[in-house]
Design an enzyme around this catalytic site. Structure first.
Site, PDB file in Angstrom:
ATOM      1  CG  ASP A   1      -2.329   0.816   1.076  1.00 33.65           C
ATOM      2  OD1 ASP A   1      -2.219   1.594  -0.069  1.00 33.65           O
ATOM      3  OD2 ASP A   1      -3.179   0.408   1.630  1.00 33.65           O
TER       4      ASP A   1
ATOM      5  CD  GLU B   1       0.323   5.969  -3.740  1.00 36.46           C
ATOM      6  OE1 GLU B   1      -0.654   5.297  -3.919  1.00 36.46           O
ATOM      7  OE2 GLU B   1       0.716   6.020  -2.547  1.00 36.46           O
TER       8      GLU B   1
ATOM      9  CG  ASP C   1      -7.664   4.596  -0.395  1.00 42.36           C
ATOM     10  OD1 ASP C   1      -7.855   3.291  -0.604  1.00 42.36           O
ATOM     11  OD2 ASP C   1      -6.882   5.240   0.003  1.00 42.36           O
TER      12      ASP C   1
END
Length: 955
Positions: free
Chosen positions: A554, A557, A631
């Site tokens: 997760d 980035e 998300d």
């Protein structure tokens, strides 16, 4: 015409690679894999990668940078090519491709072997602007190309959320963020692609950033006064603030004060408020203005008294961007109005714009990179779009075959808080006989203050290994969330920090996260090779002994802090082990995936790696990594946007993609509706919509490369969405079972993806490039070669339009009735059914009802032949969990249908593997226009035995 010709053969270079040739005042340096030409605009280098791929580099320095590419792998291949000079251009030619460098401008033009021009750099379209960051010198670069076909379709660039499709003439900024995945690769319907080898912030289309409204328009407030718009802020407690707004730019938190958004009033409670920005804009020129709207909460935009943005919603902590265009006339003032209902304590809004660009210039292809050593890209040519993607994987790496269980259904939520919740949920699927393969344990399975410890909180998960073993005993798998984030108090943080492998900006600036009282931490530097090894070592020590099957990487980035501007994001990951974050901003997820893939293949070489990451980059596929769309919100428009997002991502060369079925961030109205139902048992209007939204999303998700539900409360398990007698429950279960029925077809597509560089989720333009009407179809697609999928993404819709390409015929999957191509049809889409069609000439292989991919049905495989044209399909099978397929341990059975004789031929089986069925039966069903069969994969047909020898069957 004078032609000076050189012959350069692989392994037999005629002249020394250091010899320079002077011809027509050009200096040509021949080397073993190409040439360098000195032009008036600098050095241009062409390198031959293979017959269909040429690398182009350009610099204004004395020589080229020799840094190793992060995304392109060395091939070690030598390809024969020739070099020649014709007039003012120098040509490099392979057997299938030619590239010419113009001696004066240095512009490169590409031709096929017959001399047809494919793509051309624009004269003067190359630009270098020196840039120095932290003592490192580089350039901001621009490269533009001439549009040779204004009507071509251009796809790729990763996954973005503005619901855009066909990037011809459009603009996209390439950076990584939650819900946004940037991949610097495009594929054209002209059967070529460009891989832009840059890791910095990039732009496609317009090389400049969007302008503030006041830079492009003259602004007038609501009273007609020049210079600003009017902002009126009405709080729920009655307080009102009226301000003059010189710009609508409230898009990120203030550095040093992360409790407030830049430019918004600080002494105002946004939650429950209503905000209006209004006035007039006066264009300084006539043309089409391209806007970008940044929004959280509920926002609607009006320009010239027309609603140009229907009400959109995003949660306060995760805003989104939407793009739209408006034609306006010079000096003609028009009203503008933004209506905004923030629904969080922090709120974001923005409206910026590009001034009109000449249409011919707009349709040029332009790449911009913020910080690069040079212009560096790969031109990839092919006979079709699949060939081009194959070329991309030649450069960046093959896609391994994912474990077979990954093709099944995954259940997830934010989050399973206890071991009991995990096991009771999985057991409930088994009790209800709803197929499932994987359950996901999300963040905060550790103690609250121990992010990065990789240790379960034993109060809530008293026996982690026993928990995993119990799921395994039910033929299931366990995926776990692992972040590259560490609290400063953990031993793992200290271990990284001792070696200088932590990004220290967040600690320096005392940035605390959202957990409990807020904890201090940061992310490790994945660009450091030894740091990657340590990251895996820590996982190997703590998670591998538990038997964890897969990894959810997760926030890769990296998302060190939400909702900050890009400059601050770069500062927080600066410096990397390779250099300034400005230069390496976009490749973090690739480096992080490499850590896990290499680590697990070393520690457990016989078990297939599977990673899911929220970000991605070119080359990600080589690390057995899939990406999900982040998300996203629980809105119909967000569901619709996932179709184009997933298709563009697929065409970016990374084949495995998934999304949070139902959306992640939930509107308050759905939360309230579920709470009311839990108290009263009554389905109000909002709950009714919530159930239909999930139903439609599950229908769509069953035909994505990976099938996975996830999100915030209300829970996403089908039995928590609706009761058994509800149409939502029935439809979701039906499509979950259908997914498993289609497992032989789907797993064969996975085999094709590895061996043939295939793409599973396919825009219509891939298979029907000859039909230009497909170039702008973004809401239907092919799932493999046989199935046309048309998701329903509007509430209450019971039909939708489907375009059937010309020169094709289609069977309704549910009725078997045929439709001729070359037209748009309004097709039925009842609540429980997604429109699904099968192309004539398809061979669809399906199995019986199973509960997991590990289960082997005792029923014969059903082979459905959809007549009307010749067809073929290869059934691929292997052990499903290990890497024996890399050693040739797999089987392929080619099935070919001949329409003229109505004959189905099974080839002799190719290959074998342990546990293979050597003798089997096939249930063969034929569907024809004169003999329609609905749900044919469940029909009874002709039973045929097969022992691996070639077999023919007349139908």
């Amino acid at each position: 015409m004078r032609a000076l010709r050189f012959i350069c053969m692989a392994g037999a270079l005629i002249a020394s690679s250091f010899a320079y040739c002077f011809a027509n005042n050009k200096i040509i340096n021949r080397h073993s894999d190409g040439i360098t030409v000195k032009t008036s605009s600098g050095l241009v280098r062409l390198k031959v990668v293979d017959d269909r791929i040429i690398r182009v580099s350009a610099t204004q320095e004395k020589d080229f940078a020799d840094s190793k590419s992060l995304i392109v792998l060395p091939t070690g291949k030598k390809t024969a090519f020739t070099v020649s000079e014709v007039k003012d251009s120098v040509f490099v030619a392979t057997s299938e491709l030619k590239a010419a460098v113009a001696g004066k401008s240095g512009a490169v033009t590409f031709f096929d072997s017959q001399g047809r021009k494919i793509l051309q750099e624009r004269d003067g379209g190359r630009r270098f602007v020196p840039r120095t960051v932290d003592g490192t010198d580089a350039f901001s670069v621009t490269q533009s190309f001439v549009s040779l076909d204004d009507g071509e379709g251009i796809f790729g660039l990763g996954q973005h959320q503005a619901n855009e499709w066909n990037y011809k003439g459009k603009n996209e900024e390439l950076f990584q963020y939650n819900t946004k995945v940037s991949v610097p690769f495009i594929v054209s319907t002209g059967n070529y692609g460009i891989l832009w080898d840059s890791y910095s912030l990039c732009r496609w289309g317009n090389p400049t950033d969007y302008s503030q409204l006041g830079e492009v328009f003259t602004l007038y407030n609501k009273d007609g006064k020049k210079g600003t718009l009017t902002g009126t802020y009405r709080a729920s407690d009655g307080k009102t603030i009226v301000r003059e707004e010189p710009q609508i730019y409230f898009e990120h938190l203030i550095r040093g004060d992360l409790s407030h958004v830049v430019n918004l009033p600080h002494d105002f409670k946004f939650s429950g408020s209503k905000v209006v920005y209004e006035g007039e804009i006066e264009p300084k020129e006539t043309g089409v203005f391209d806007f970008i709207h940044y929004y959280s909460g509920y926002q609607t935009v009006f320009i010239d008294s027309k609603k140009v943005v229907d009400t959109r919603w995003r949660t306060a902590w995760n805003p989104n961007s939407y793009k739209f265009s408006v034609s306006l006339e010079k000096k003609k003032r028009v009203p503008v109005r933004i209506e905004w209902e923030p629904n969080g304590g922090v709120a974001y809004c923005g409206l910026r714009v590009y001034a009109p660009v000449d249409d011919s210039r707009k349709k040029q292809m332009t790449w911009w990179g913020e910080m690069q050593d040079m212009i560096d890209y790969y031109f990839v040519y092919g006979e079709n779009m699949d060939d081009v993607i194959s070329g991309y994987r030649t450069l960046t790496g093959k896609a391994p075959i994912m474990p077979k269980w990954a093709m099944g259904y995954w259940q997830s939520r934010e989050k399973y808080n206890t071991q009991k919740e995990v096991l009771s949920t999985f057991n409930e699927f088994r009790r209800r006989r709803i197929p499932i393969d994987n359950i996901v344990i999300d963040w905060l399975h550790w103690k609250q203050d121990s992010w990065g410890s990789h240790e379960f909180d034993l109060k809530r998960f008293p026996d982690p290994k026993g928990m995993v073993d119990s799921v395994h005993a039910m033929n299931g798998r366990v995926m776990i969330s692992v972040w590259p984030k560490f609290y400063t108090t953990t031993e793992h943080y200290k271990e990284f920090d001792r070696n200088g492998w932590m990004y220290k900006g967040a600690v320096r600036d005392s940035i605390r996260d959202w957990v409990g009282p807020g904890y201090l931490g940061s992310f490790y530097d994945a660009y450091a090779p030894e740091a990657r090894k340590l990251f895996w070592s820590q996982m190997n020590d703590h998670y591998m002994p538990l038997g964890i099957d897969a990894w959810w990487m997760d926030a890769s980035e990296p998302n060190i802090r939400d909702c900050i501007d890009i400059e601050y994001r770069k500062d927080l990951m600066n410096p990397t082990a390779l250099g300034p974050a400005d230069k390496y901003f976009n490749a973090y997820a690739l480096m992080n995936a490499e850590a896990i893939y290499d680590g697990q293949r070393g520690a457990d070489p016989d078990r297939r790696v599977f990673l899911l990451t929220r970000s991605g980059f070119a080359g990600l596929q080589r690390y057995s990594t899939a990406t999900w769309s982040g998300d996203i919100a629980t809105r119909w428009e967000d569901m619709e946007a996932q179709i184009s997002a997933g298709l563009n991502f697929a065409v970016s060369g990374i084949p495995y993609w998934t999304m949070d079925i139902g959306g992640f961030c939930v509107e308050d109205r759905y939360v309230a509706a579920q709470k009311e139902f839990n108290k009263t048992g009554k389905e109000n209007d909002n709950l009714k919509e919530w159930r239909e939204l999930n139903t439609r999303w599950y229908q769509f998700g069953a035909f994505a490369p990976l099938f996975r539900a996830h999100g915030q409360w209300p829970f996403r398990e089908v039995f928590n969405i609706a009761p058994e007698n509800h149409p939502a429950y029935k439809s979701i279960v039906e499509y979950t079972r259908l997914r498993y029925n289609l497992m032989p077809y789907i797993y064969s597509l996975a085999g094709m993806t590895h061996f043939d560089d295939y793409t599973i989720m396919r825009p219509m333009a891939m298979d029907f490039t000859y039909d230009r009407l497909t170039y702008n179809i973004k809401d239907q697609y092919m799932f493999g070669p046989a199935l046309l999928v048309a998701p329903v993404y509007k509430y209450g819709a019971r039909s939708r339009k489907v375009y059937f390409p010309e020169n094709s015929r289609w069977y309704d999957f549910y009725t078997g009735e045929m439709t001729e191509g070359g037209r748009t049809v309004d097709v039925d889409a009842p609540y429980g059914r997604i429109p699904l069609f099968v192309r004539a000439g398809s061979i669809l292989v399906a199995g019986g009802d199973i509960q997991s991919a590990a289960e082997d049905s005792s029923e014969p495989l059903t082979v459905v032949v959809y007549g009307g044209r010749d067809g073929e399909f290869t059934l691929y099978e292997d052990e499903g969990i290990n890497y024996n397929y890399e050693k040739g341990k797999y089987s392929k059975i080619l099935m070919k249908y001949d329409e003229a004789t109505s004959t189905l031929t099974f080839s002799g089986r190719e290959g074998e593997y342990p546990g293979m069925k050597t003798v089997r039966q096939f249930n063969i069903v034929k569907v024809a226009a004169s003999d329609p069969v609905g749900n044919a994969i469940r029909a009874k047909g002709k039973i045929v035995g097969y022992d691996g020898s070639a077999t023919q069957v007349r139908l």
